[in-house]
Enzyme design. Structure first.
Site, mmCIF file in Angstrom:
data_model
loop_
_atom_site.group_PDB
_atom_site.id
_atom_site.type_symbol
_atom_site.label_atom_id
_atom_site.label_comp_id
_atom_site.label_asym_id
_atom_site.label_seq_id
_atom_site.Cartn_x
_atom_site.Cartn_y
_atom_site.Cartn_z
ATOM 1 C CE LYS A 1 84.587 8.476 -2.575
ATOM 2 N NZ LYS A 1 84.197 9.631 -1.754
ATOM 3 C CG HIS B 1 77.400 13.408 4.842
ATOM 4 N ND1 HIS B 1 76.626 13.813 3.769
ATOM 5 C CD2 HIS B 1 78.075 12.307 4.414
ATOM 6 C CE1 HIS B 1 76.826 12.991 2.751
ATOM 7 N NE2 HIS B 1 77.703 12.068 3.117
ATOM 8 C CE LYS C 1 80.914 12.936 -6.439
ATOM 9 N NZ LYS C 1 79.597 12.425 -6.000
ATOM 10 N NE ARG D 1 92.823 30.313 -15.950
ATOM 11 C CZ ARG D 1 93.402 31.433 -16.355
ATOM 12 N NH1 ARG D 1 94.716 31.589 -16.198
ATOM 13 N NH2 ARG D 1 92.701 32.389 -16.915
ATOM 14 C CD GLU E 1 78.195 10.997 -9.127
ATOM 15 O OE1 GLU E 1 77.088 11.530 -9.163
ATOM 16 O OE2 GLU E 1 78.983 11.116 -8.170
ATOM 17 C CD GLU F 1 79.177 8.317 2.931
ATOM 18 O OE1 GLU F 1 79.248 7.388 2.092
ATOM 19 O OE2 GLU F 1 78.538 9.364 2.719
ATOM 20 C CG HIS G 1 73.050 14.786 -0.687
ATOM 21 N ND1 HIS G 1 73.635 14.503 -1.890
ATOM 22 C CD2 HIS G 1 74.062 14.765 0.223
ATOM 23 C CE1 HIS G 1 74.934 14.312 -1.721
ATOM 24 N NE2 HIS G 1 75.209 14.457 -0.445
ATOM 25 N NE ARG H 1 82.904 9.640 -7.700
ATOM 26 C CZ ARG H 1 83.948 10.365 -7.453
ATOM 27 N NH1 ARG H 1 84.933 10.423 -8.341
ATOM 28 N NH2 ARG H 1 84.068 11.052 -6.340
ATOM 29 C CG HIS I 1 74.861 9.790 -0.640
ATOM 30 N ND1 HIS I 1 75.131 8.533 -0.140
ATOM 31 C CD2 HIS I 1 75.867 10.595 -0.196
ATOM 32 C CE1 HIS I 1 76.267 8.585 0.563
ATOM 33 N NE2 HIS I 1 76.719 9.817 0.547
ATOM 34 C CG ASN J 1 75.434 9.148 -6.101
ATOM 35 O OD1 ASN J 1 76.269 9.764 -5.442
ATOM 36 N ND2 ASN J 1 75.288 9.319 -7.396
#
Length: 354
Positions: A212, A257, A130, A108, A222, A172, A237, A226, A233, A230
């Site tokens: 960031k 990426h 993330k 956990r 998000e 980025e 993506h 936030r 993206h 994106n």
């Protein structure tokens, strides 16, 4: 507890302090095959890491999967990790994403520290909480928000990167400039990626991380602003997943990426001109820089339907609409924008014109 981000001047000393501030009975250190070969020979002599147990996974994003995740869990379990242990992730975004997810779910959740070794991981993957893995052919489909206790950024690692991986991370940074201010954007467009000034790049990495951090602090999970991160993206993506699907075929490599994001920026800046009055001259300057440094994406109009289908699968999107972050100018962010399939196809046509 807020994540501590350290722009490193003395890695051994800063890592020792970070480890001492993370309660731990056992210490583990995660590498992929590349960073184990290039970084472990240096790190293994650090006093604070002499008792650390190394865990090694296969390199590249094609192995950011449930099998690699299970291997990390198994290594932790077999070598006596408890909920009071600590995992140090040394590598690019694939390692920090997967390692962060493994640490966040084992018992956990155990403490973890990120030591990113690529430009992409420094300015993007290792900061912001993330974590996750690819699943079912989709990028980052499974994951959780979870901050490492420390992120230690040492730009000395950047000199070991090949040109493509340096450019991947730089995309980025370009995105951060676009959502920040004209001065940062202009500096990024002037920087020579073929003959980098490493001292200037170190300063630019620090500035990029601050952008960031500023956004993430306002909206950790998000729900609102936030989504600025994106930019590029939604298309990006889809491009990444599209090439990942084809990576099993001979002579097909998944798109890095940052290259996917760079091509996504072309599409989404064009869409910003169409829908939110982004200045055409700034779009053209940015697109010219991307085309000069990232080349072209080999897609045809026959691929459009699959790319649109992939956008619908993106976590950011509802089943009946595709969500974009657009700009009305540098630093003027317009979240929760949508586009029709015809507008998306027009953006893809513009991308292919290059």
């Amino acid at each position: 507890m807020e994540q501590s981000i350290i722009i490193s001047e003395h890695l051994e000393q800063e890592l020792a302090v970070a480890i001492s501030e993370c309660e731990h009975d056992k210490l583990f250190i995660l590498f992929d095959e590349t960073t184990h070969r290039t970084c472990w020979p240096i790190l293994q002599h650090y006093v604070g890491l002499r008792t650390a147990h190394p865990i090694i996974i296969q390199a590249t994003d094609t192995h950011k999967d449930i099998a690699a995740l299970a291997h990390v869990w198994e290594e932790l379990g077999q070598h006596g990790a408890t909920r009071h242990s600590c995992l140090i992730n040394v590598g690019g975004g694939m390692v920090t994403d997967l390692g962060g997810f493994a640490a966040s779910t084992f018992k956990r959740g155990i403490n973890f520290i990120n030591v990113p070794t690529t430009l992409l991981a420094m300015v993007d993957a290792s900061v912001g909480g993330k974590t996750g893995i690819n699943f079912n052919g989709l990028k980052n489909e499974i994951g959780v928000f979870s901050d490492g206790r420390f992120v230690i950024l040492d730009t000395v690692f950047l000199k070991t990167l090949d040109e493509m991986n340096l450019r991947s991370g730089y995309a980025e940074m370009l995105k951060h400039g676009l959502i920040s201010n004209d001065m940062m954007w202009a500096q990024l467009l002037k920087f020579d990626l073929q003959q980098p000034d490493w001292q200037e790049l170190k300063q630019m990495v620090g500035d990029s991380v601050k952008v960031k951090q500023h956004v993430v602090r306002q909206d950790p999970h998000e729900h609102g602003i936030r989504k600025a991160l994106n930019l590029g993206h939604t298309f990006g993506h889809a491009f990444e997943s599209f090439t990942l699907r084809r990576a099993t075929q001979p002579d097909h490599m998944p798109l890095l990426h940052g290259y996917a994001v760079a091509f996504g920026l072309i599409c989404e800046l064009y869409l910003s001109c169409l829908k939110t009055a982004f200045p055409t001259d700034k779009m053209r300057q940015t697109v010219t820089f991307i085309r000069q440094n990232y080349g072209t994406l080999l897609i045809t109009c026959d691929d459009y339907a699959e790319l649109i289908e992939l956008m619908h699968h993106d976590k950011k999107n509802a089943a009946d609409s595709i969500n974009f972050t657009l700009l009305s100018d540098i630093g003027h962010i317009k979240i929760n924008q949508t586009a029709t399939d015809e507008e998306i196809k027009e953006c893809l046509d513009f991308l292919r014109e290059g």
